[in-house]
Design a protein around this motif. Structure first.
Motif, PDB file in Angstrom:
ATOM      1  N   GLU A 127     -19.138 -15.986 -68.632  1.00 59.45           N
ATOM      2  CA  GLU A 127     -20.054 -15.187 -67.817  1.00 59.45           C
ATOM      3  C   GLU A 127     -20.862 -14.228 -68.691  1.00 59.45           C
ATOM      4  O   GLU A 127     -22.081 -14.068 -68.491  1.00 59.45           O
ATOM      5  CB  GLU A 127     -19.273 -14.413 -66.763  1.00 59.45           C
ATOM      6  N   ARG A 128     -20.191 -13.585 -69.659  1.00 60.22           N
ATOM      7  CA  ARG A 128     -20.922 -12.654 -70.530  1.00 60.22           C
ATOM      8  C   ARG A 128     -22.041 -13.363 -71.286  1.00 60.22           C
ATOM      9  O   ARG A 128     -23.162 -12.854 -71.393  1.00 60.22           O
ATOM     10  CB  ARG A 128     -19.945 -11.984 -71.508  1.00 60.22           C
ATOM     11  N   ASP A 129     -21.721 -14.552 -71.808  1.00 56.61           N
ATOM     12  CA  ASP A 129     -22.744 -15.316 -72.533  1.00 56.61           C
ATOM     13  C   ASP A 129     -23.902 -15.679 -71.612  1.00 56.61           C
ATOM     14  O   ASP A 129     -25.082 -15.554 -71.997  1.00 56.61           O
ATOM     15  CB  ASP A 129     -22.125 -16.588 -73.121  1.00 56.61           C
ATOM     16  N   LEU A 130     -23.587 -16.124 -70.404  1.00 58.87           N
ATOM     17  CA  LEU A 130     -24.629 -16.534 -69.470  1.00 58.87           C
ATOM     18  C   LEU A 130     -25.455 -15.336 -69.001  1.00 58.87           C
ATOM     19  O   LEU A 130     -26.685 -15.439 -68.878  1.00 58.87           O
ATOM     20  CB  LEU A 130     -24.001 -17.242 -68.269  1.00 58.87           C
ATOM     21  N   CYS A 131     -24.771 -14.196 -68.747  1.00 59.92           N
ATOM     22  CA  CYS A 131     -25.500 -13.007 -68.299  1.00 59.92           C
ATOM     23  C   CYS A 131     -26.404 -12.465 -69.401  1.00 59.92           C
ATOM     24  O   CYS A 131     -27.492 -11.937 -69.113  1.00 59.92           O
ATOM     25  CB  CYS A 131     -24.520 -11.929 -67.831  1.00 59.92           C
ATOM     26  N   ASP A 132     -25.985 -12.594 -70.658  1.00 58.34           N
ATOM     27  CA  ASP A 132     -26.849 -12.187 -71.774  1.00 58.34           C
ATOM     28  C   ASP A 132     -28.112 -13.041 -71.818  1.00 58.34           C
ATOM     29  O   ASP A 132     -29.220 -12.548 -72.070  1.00 58.34           O
ATOM     30  CB  ASP A 132     -26.100 -12.316 -73.103  1.00 58.34           C
ATOM     31  N   ILE A 133     -27.934 -14.340 -71.563  1.00 58.74           N
ATOM     32  CA  ILE A 133     -29.088 -15.250 -71.582  1.00 58.74           C
ATOM     33  C   ILE A 133     -30.000 -14.989 -70.395  1.00 58.74           C
ATOM     34  O   ILE A 133     -31.231 -14.964 -70.525  1.00 58.74           O
ATOM     35  CB  ILE A 133     -28.601 -16.713 -71.574  1.00 58.74           C
ATOM     36  N   LEU A 134     -29.392 -14.770 -69.210  1.00 56.07           N
ATOM     37  CA  LEU A 134     -30.173 -14.650 -67.971  1.00 56.07           C
ATOM     38  C   LEU A 134     -30.555 -13.213 -67.649  1.00 56.07           C
ATOM     39  O   LEU A 134     -31.300 -12.982 -66.693  1.00 56.07           O
ATOM     40  CB  LEU A 134     -29.368 -15.233 -66.807  1.00 56.07           C
ATOM     41  N   CYS A 135     -30.007 -12.242 -68.445  1.00 53.73           N
ATOM     42  CA  CYS A 135     -30.284 -10.819 -68.206  1.00 53.73           C
ATOM     43  C   CYS A 135     -29.885 -10.397 -66.792  1.00 53.73           C
ATOM     44  O   CYS A 135     -30.649  -9.752 -66.060  1.00 53.73           O
ATOM     45  CB  CYS A 135     -31.772 -10.503 -68.446  1.00 53.73           C
ATOM     46  N   THR A 136     -28.701 -10.797 -66.376  1.00 56.44           N
ATOM     47  CA  THR A 136     -28.176 -10.435 -65.056  1.00 56.44           C
ATOM     48  C   THR A 136     -26.906  -9.610 -65.217  1.00 56.44           C
ATOM     49  O   THR A 136     -26.299  -9.573 -66.281  1.00 56.44           O
ATOM     50  CB  THR A 136     -27.866 -11.693 -64.219  1.00 56.44           C
ATOM     51  N   ALA A 137     -26.495  -8.953 -64.117  1.00 57.93           N
ATOM     52  CA  ALA A 137     -25.315  -8.096 -64.148  1.00 57.93           C
ATOM     53  C   ALA A 137     -24.043  -8.947 -64.100  1.00 57.93           C
ATOM     54  O   ALA A 137     -24.031 -10.046 -63.551  1.00 57.93           O
ATOM     55  CB  ALA A 137     -25.335  -7.129 -62.969  1.00 57.93           C
ATOM     56  N   LEU A 138     -22.967  -8.395 -64.682  1.00 54.97           N
ATOM     57  CA  LEU A 138     -21.682  -9.087 -64.685  1.00 54.97           C
ATOM     58  C   LEU A 138     -21.046  -9.033 -63.302  1.00 54.97           C
ATOM     59  O   LEU A 138     -21.262  -8.103 -62.531  1.00 54.97           O
ATOM     60  CB  LEU A 138     -20.738  -8.450 -65.706  1.00 54.97           C
ATOM     61  N   PHE A 139     -20.234 -10.053 -63.009  1.00 54.27           N
ATOM     62  CA  PHE A 139     -19.478 -10.115 -61.762  1.00 54.27           C
ATOM     63  C   PHE A 139     -18.391  -9.054 -61.809  1.00 54.27           C
ATOM     64  O   PHE A 139     -17.715  -8.898 -62.819  1.00 54.27           O
ATOM     65  CB  PHE A 139     -18.850 -11.508 -61.622  1.00 54.27           C
ATOM     66  N   SER A 140     -18.218  -8.302 -60.735  1.00 54.64           N
ATOM     67  CA  SER A 140     -17.247  -7.209 -60.716  1.00 54.64           C
ATOM     68  C   SER A 140     -15.833  -7.764 -60.573  1.00 54.64           C
ATOM     69  O   SER A 140     -15.508  -8.421 -59.578  1.00 54.64           O
ATOM     70  CB  SER A 140     -17.547  -6.262 -59.555  1.00 54.64           C
ATOM     71  N   THR A 141     -14.981  -7.524 -61.584  1.00 50.82           N
ATOM     72  CA  THR A 141     -13.584  -7.978 -61.540  1.00 50.82           C
ATOM     73  C   THR A 141     -12.684  -6.887 -62.115  1.00 50.82           C
ATOM     74  O   THR A 141     -13.105  -6.081 -62.930  1.00 50.82           O
ATOM     75  CB  THR A 141     -13.376  -9.259 -62.379  1.00 50.82           C
ATOM     76  N   ASP A 142     -11.431  -6.907 -61.667  1.00 44.64           N
ATOM     77  CA  ASP A 142     -10.418  -5.995 -62.191  1.00 44.64           C
ATOM     78  C   ASP A 142      -9.676  -6.708 -63.308  1.00 44.64           C
ATOM     79  O   ASP A 142      -8.815  -7.560 -63.069  1.00 44.64           O
ATOM     80  CB  ASP A 142      -9.455  -5.590 -61.072  1.00 44.64           C
ATOM     81  N   SER A 143     -10.021  -6.380 -64.547  1.00 41.91           N
ATOM     82  CA  SER A 143      -9.443  -7.084 -65.695  1.00 41.91           C
ATOM     83  C   SER A 143      -7.952  -6.806 -65.846  1.00 41.91           C
ATOM     84  O   SER A 143      -7.238  -7.603 -66.444  1.00 41.91           O
ATOM     85  CB  SER A 143     -10.169  -6.678 -66.989  1.00 41.91           C
ATOM     86  N   GLY A 144      -7.473  -5.681 -65.297  1.00 42.39           N
ATOM     87  CA  GLY A 144      -6.061  -5.351 -65.453  1.00 42.39           C
ATOM     88  C   GLY A 144      -5.156  -6.107 -64.499  1.00 42.39           C
ATOM     89  O   GLY A 144      -3.978  -6.300 -64.789  1.00 42.39           O
ATOM     90  N   ALA A 145      -5.673  -6.521 -63.358  1.00 37.03           N
ATOM     91  CA  ALA A 145      -4.854  -7.202 -62.359  1.00 37.03           C
ATOM     92  C   ALA A 145      -4.770  -8.696 -62.650  1.00 37.03           C
ATOM     93  O   ALA A 145      -5.648  -9.275 -63.297  1.00 37.03           O
ATOM     94  CB  ALA A 145      -5.430  -6.974 -60.956  1.00 37.03           C
ATOM     95  N   VAL A 146      -3.703  -9.318 -62.151  1.00 31.55           N
ATOM     96  CA  VAL A 146      -3.570 -10.773 -62.261  1.00 31.55           C
ATOM     97  C   VAL A 146      -4.417 -11.402 -61.145  1.00 31.55           C
ATOM     98  O   VAL A 146      -4.210 -11.088 -59.970  1.00 31.55           O
ATOM     99  CB  VAL A 146      -2.102 -11.211 -62.123  1.00 31.55           C
ATOM    100  N   PRO A 147      -5.372 -12.271 -61.470  1.00 36.16           N
ATOM    101  CA  PRO A 147      -6.236 -12.825 -60.423  1.00 36.16           C
ATOM    102  C   PRO A 147      -5.480 -13.792 -59.518  1.00 36.16           C
ATOM    103  O   PRO A 147      -4.590 -14.513 -59.978  1.00 36.16           O
ATOM    104  CB  PRO A 147      -7.322 -13.557 -61.226  1.00 36.16           C
ATOM    105  N   SER A 148      -5.826 -13.782 -58.236  1.00 43.69           N
ATOM    106  CA  SER A 148      -5.252 -14.756 -57.310  1.00 43.69           C
ATOM    107  C   SER A 148      -5.972 -16.090 -57.501  1.00 43.69           C
ATOM    108  O   SER A 148      -7.012 -16.171 -58.171  1.00 43.69           O
ATOM    109  CB  SER A 148      -5.417 -14.277 -55.868  1.00 43.69           C
TER     110      SER A 148
END
Length: 286
Positions: A127-148
């Motif tokens: 996502e970071r690579d794609l957002c850098d290319i597309l100049c868009t905001a990152l998807f909001s996620t909680d990096s500390g939590a275990v994703p469902s």
């Protein structure tokens, strides 16, 4: 039970040994008082040995109970983090079996937690690579939590949509770059359309091979199968060619997203079924 038979045999061996000792003492002529002392020495020796064995088994029992308590505590934490229901143990299971079941379940959930975090990390990097290319905001996620599993599925779809957008933007940039290049500007309109046709045709053929797609319309057959000189280089045909390229690129992006989702579902089923690692590796190559 076999254990009771062995216990009776052990008691019988002890009785025979004591009887043999008494016979030996009698033959030697050892007085009764000394026989009592020797018998007491034997008794204390056997009692010490049995007490030591009992203590070792009691210690094993305590270690198993402690392991059960620790596993239950960690299992509760893992179930909360992974958003799973509580783990139910069999009511009539022994201490040993319960400890094994709990420990095995903890190992499975640890692996599942690790796999989810690794996939989330990989998706965030994409996502970071794609957002850098597309100049868009990152998807909001909680990096500390275990994703469902639902969070990962939503994130996969988000990254797939960014990939689709990237393909579309790159196609437009290629077209713009081609149109602005000095060599391209010196060509006549007919030559410019021919250059665009050849560029798009190469990409379309590669995508069709990758998607295992057989041209199924007359236009697709004209693009892929006909001689280049026979293709009509009208503006409508060039636009249709670009639309075909974008459809194929979007289809590839959707296929990649579907593959990622299916792989994640397979991993989740492996975890639920507790499939051994060796069996997973033999299937993963496919």
């Amino acid at each position: 039970a076999l254990s009771e038979v062995l216990a009776a045999e052990a008691a019988s061996c002890l009785n025979r040994a004591m009887a043999t000792l008494r016979d030996i003492w009698e033959e030697i002529g050892i007085p009764e008082e000394q026989r009592l002392e020797r018998t007491d020495v034997v008794r204390r020796h056997i009692k010490s040995l049995l007490d030591m064995m009992v203590a070792e088994e009691e210690d094993l029992k305590e270690r198993l109970l402690k392991s059960i308590a620790l596993c239950r505590k960690e299992l509760d934490t893992l179930c909360r983090e992974l958003q799973l229901g509580p783990f139910e143990t069999e009511e009539k299971s022994t201490i040993l079996q319960m400890e094994k079941n709990l420990r095995t379940r903890v190992e499975v959930l640890r692996k599942q937690k690790q796999d989810r975090r690794q996939e989330l990390k990989a998706l965030q990097e994409q996502e970071r690579d794609l957002c850098d290319i597309l100049c868009t905001a990152l998807f909001s996620t909680d990096s500390g939590a275990v994703p469902s599993l639902e969070d990962l599925d939503r994130y996969r779809r988000h990254v797939a949509s960014l990939n689709t957008l990237k393909v579309s933007v790159e196609g437009e940039r290629v077209a713009e770059g081609l149109a602005r290049s000095p060599c391209f500007l010196t060509l006549t309109p007919q030559e410019q359309r021919r250059e665009a046709f050849l560029t798009n045709k190469r990409q379309i053929i590669l995508l069709m091979e990758e998607l295992d797609h057989t041209p199924d319309t007359s236009f697709e057959r004209d693009v892929v199968c006909e001689e280049e000189e026979a293709f009509c280089l009208s503006e409508d045909n060039i636009m249709a060619l670009q639309e075909l390229l974008q459809r194929l690129e979007a289809r590839r992006a959707l296929n990649e997203a579907a593959c990622a989702e299916l792989r994640a579902r397979i991993v989740a089923l492996w975890e639920r079924l507790q499939v051994p690692e060796g069996e997973r590796e033999s299937s993963a190559v496919h």
